[in-house]
Design a protein around this motif. Sequence first.
Motif, PDB file in Angstrom:
ATOM      1  N   GLY A 199      43.506  33.028  40.721  1.00 32.87           N
ATOM      2  CA  GLY A 199      43.168  31.643  40.394  1.00 32.87           C
ATOM      3  C   GLY A 199      43.996  30.604  41.119  1.00 32.87           C
ATOM      4  N   LEU A 200      45.102  31.001  41.754  1.00 34.00           N
ATOM      5  CA  LEU A 200      45.931  30.026  42.463  1.00 34.00           C
ATOM      6  C   LEU A 200      45.183  29.372  43.622  1.00 34.00           C
ATOM      7  N   ALA A 201      44.155  30.055  44.135  1.00 31.99           N
ATOM      8  CA  ALA A 201      43.418  29.506  45.277  1.00 31.99           C
ATOM      9  C   ALA A 201      42.509  28.345  44.870  1.00 31.99           C
ATOM     10  N   SER A 202      41.986  28.368  43.658  1.00 33.69           N
ATOM     11  CA  SER A 202      40.990  27.367  43.254  1.00 33.69           C
ATOM     12  C   SER A 202      41.509  25.935  43.276  1.00 33.69           C
ATOM     13  N   ALA A 207      42.579  25.864  53.146  1.00 35.03           N
ATOM     14  CA  ALA A 207      41.859  25.885  51.869  1.00 35.03           C
ATOM     15  C   ALA A 207      40.700  26.878  51.899  1.00 35.03           C
ATOM     16  N   GLY A 208      40.037  27.000  53.055  1.00 35.44           N
ATOM     17  CA  GLY A 208      38.982  28.003  53.168  1.00 35.44           C
ATOM     18  C   GLY A 208      39.541  29.413  53.223  1.00 35.44           C
ATOM     19  N   ALA A 209      40.708  29.566  53.866  1.00 32.41           N
ATOM     20  CA  ALA A 209      41.285  30.897  54.045  1.00 32.41           C
ATOM     21  C   ALA A 209      41.705  31.538  52.727  1.00 32.41           C
ATOM     22  N   VAL A 210      42.052  30.715  51.730  1.00 34.10           N
ATOM     23  CA  VAL A 210      42.517  31.306  50.472  1.00 34.10           C
ATOM     24  C   VAL A 210      41.370  31.905  49.660  1.00 34.10           C
ATOM     25  N   LEU A 211      40.123  31.531  49.970  1.00 31.03           N
ATOM     26  CA  LEU A 211      39.001  32.039  49.165  1.00 31.03           C
ATOM     27  C   LEU A 211      38.809  33.554  49.310  1.00 31.03           C
ATOM     28  N   PRO A 212      38.790  34.117  50.531  1.00 30.21           N
ATOM     29  CA  PRO A 212      38.676  35.580  50.612  1.00 30.21           C
ATOM     30  C   PRO A 212      39.856  36.303  49.970  1.00 30.21           C
ATOM     31  N   VAL A 213      41.053  35.720  50.079  1.00 32.14           N
ATOM     32  CA  VAL A 213      42.222  36.322  49.428  1.00 32.14           C
ATOM     33  C   VAL A 213      42.014  36.313  47.913  1.00 32.14           C
ATOM     34  N   GLN A 214      41.509  35.192  47.401  1.00 34.78           N
ATOM     35  CA  GLN A 214      41.207  35.115  45.971  1.00 34.78           C
ATOM     36  C   GLN A 214      40.192  36.180  45.576  1.00 34.78           C
ATOM     37  N   GLY A 215      39.161  36.363  46.402  1.00 35.57           N
ATOM     38  CA  GLY A 215      38.143  37.358  46.100  1.00 35.57           C
ATOM     39  C   GLY A 215      38.710  38.764  46.040  1.00 35.57           C
ATOM     40  N   ALA A 216      39.621  39.072  46.978  1.00 36.30           N
ATOM     41  CA  ALA A 216      40.221  40.407  46.990  1.00 36.30           C
ATOM     42  C   ALA A 216      41.093  40.632  45.756  1.00 36.30           C
ATOM     43  N   VAL A 217      41.857  39.619  45.368  1.00 37.86           N
ATOM     44  CA  VAL A 217      42.716  39.743  44.192  1.00 37.86           C
ATOM     45  C   VAL A 217      41.870  39.859  42.927  1.00 37.86           C
ATOM     46  N   ASN A 218      40.822  39.028  42.833  1.00 42.16           N
ATOM     47  CA  ASN A 218      39.945  39.102  41.656  1.00 42.16           C
ATOM     48  C   ASN A 218      39.197  40.431  41.582  1.00 42.16           C
ATOM     49  N   ALA A 219      38.888  41.001  42.746  1.00 41.71           N
ATOM     50  CA  ALA A 219      38.230  42.313  42.747  1.00 41.71           C
ATOM     51  C   ALA A 219      39.150  43.379  42.143  1.00 41.71           C
ATOM     52  N   ALA A 220      40.444  43.253  42.456  1.00 46.52           N
ATOM     53  CA  ALA A 220      41.408  44.197  41.866  1.00 46.52           C
ATOM     54  C   ALA A 220      41.494  44.005  40.353  1.00 46.52           C
ATOM     55  N   LEU A 221      41.448  42.739  39.912  1.00 42.21           N
ATOM     56  CA  LEU A 221      41.494  42.470  38.472  1.00 42.21           C
ATOM     57  C   LEU A 221      40.240  42.996  37.784  1.00 42.21           C
ATOM     58  N   ARG A 222      39.105  42.881  38.464  1.00 44.79           N
ATOM     59  CA  ARG A 222      37.869  43.385  37.868  1.00 44.79           C
ATOM     60  C   ARG A 222      37.926  44.900  37.668  1.00 44.79           C
ATOM     61  N   GLU A 223      38.557  45.584  38.616  1.00 43.60           N
ATOM     62  CA  GLU A 223      38.714  47.031  38.458  1.00 43.60           C
ATOM     63  C   GLU A 223      39.579  47.369  37.246  1.00 43.60           C
TER      64      GLU A 223
END
Length: 349
Positions: free
Chosen positions: A75-78, A210-226
Amino acid sequence: MHVLFLASALLVGCLLAVQASVNLQLNKAVGTPYGASTLQLSVATALLALLAVAAGAIGAVRLAPGVPFWHLLGGLASPLYITSGILLFPRLGALAAAGLFVTGQMFASLGLDLFGLLGIARKPLSAGIALGALAVLAGITVIIRGQRPALPAQSPPPPAPRVTAGPAPGGAAGVPARGGTATVTAPAPAAVRRTGNLGQTGWILLGIVAGAVLPVQGAVNAALREDIHQPVTTAMISFAVATITIAVVLAVLLATRRTPRPRFAPLRTMPWWGWLGGACAAAYVTATFTLIPTIGAATTVALTVTGQQVASAVIDNYGLLRLPRRPLTTPRLSGLALLIAGSVLVQLT
């Protein structure tokens, strides 16, 4: 059904451009971008919490304390992305700002893929990926260099020329040296306003980061979803972290008098669609979590990026959502085509 999923991915990409545009109305009402971001993220968190309750997934929150700490930091990226959109859209235009976001997204995605970071499967560099990256760079360069001043929605009549009558000794500039004839002095051209203390280069770098943090956010959130197995609850946790983060930033800036105190009374006169930013953000996060397992990550990213670019171009060209109108010139259209082609090449190669 597959076509419906593809159309949904394109639509949620459009929502990213709409989100950044409508947030400007929230910013105008509140009076500070940090206050507007805090309010927008709070709305998104509340909507996702209601959705998690309705879906019976809210119980997954109890698993959060047991996950690795960095899995909670997506969530830090948002706050960075949302606040950057509020700052950049009126300065650079919807198309240029979204193009910078896409450029950052693409190169961050390449870094994650090529080096296998944050649990992402490593992917070798191919000719298609290299060509796509070059196309994106060329596209955003063409868009930025082809930027023209925004056109107001309704241009006011030009100011009346100043008339100076009578003789003037010494032949001063703009006044006749002798004789009594009237002299028309044209108004001086308006000075080009600097885009804040950062200058244009600083704003461009901000958009890419600001755009670059979105894929990083997605990868971190994917780990949380697991970890917790519930995409809606994952999104809710991510937005809760984002809301807390921007609220702390706002408090620090208020304490150091670096930003105005938020206003709430003007919210009553804000257009109703100024509240849609939180809903767009919640819809985007929820949809991408749902679509990636169904149509694949590459297809989802390619379609959402395309939707984001097309919607930004339409908003710019017609001055929608009370944004200044920036017509789609031939160079800007060429840059848009390069951005879309490059993004698709990178994601689908």
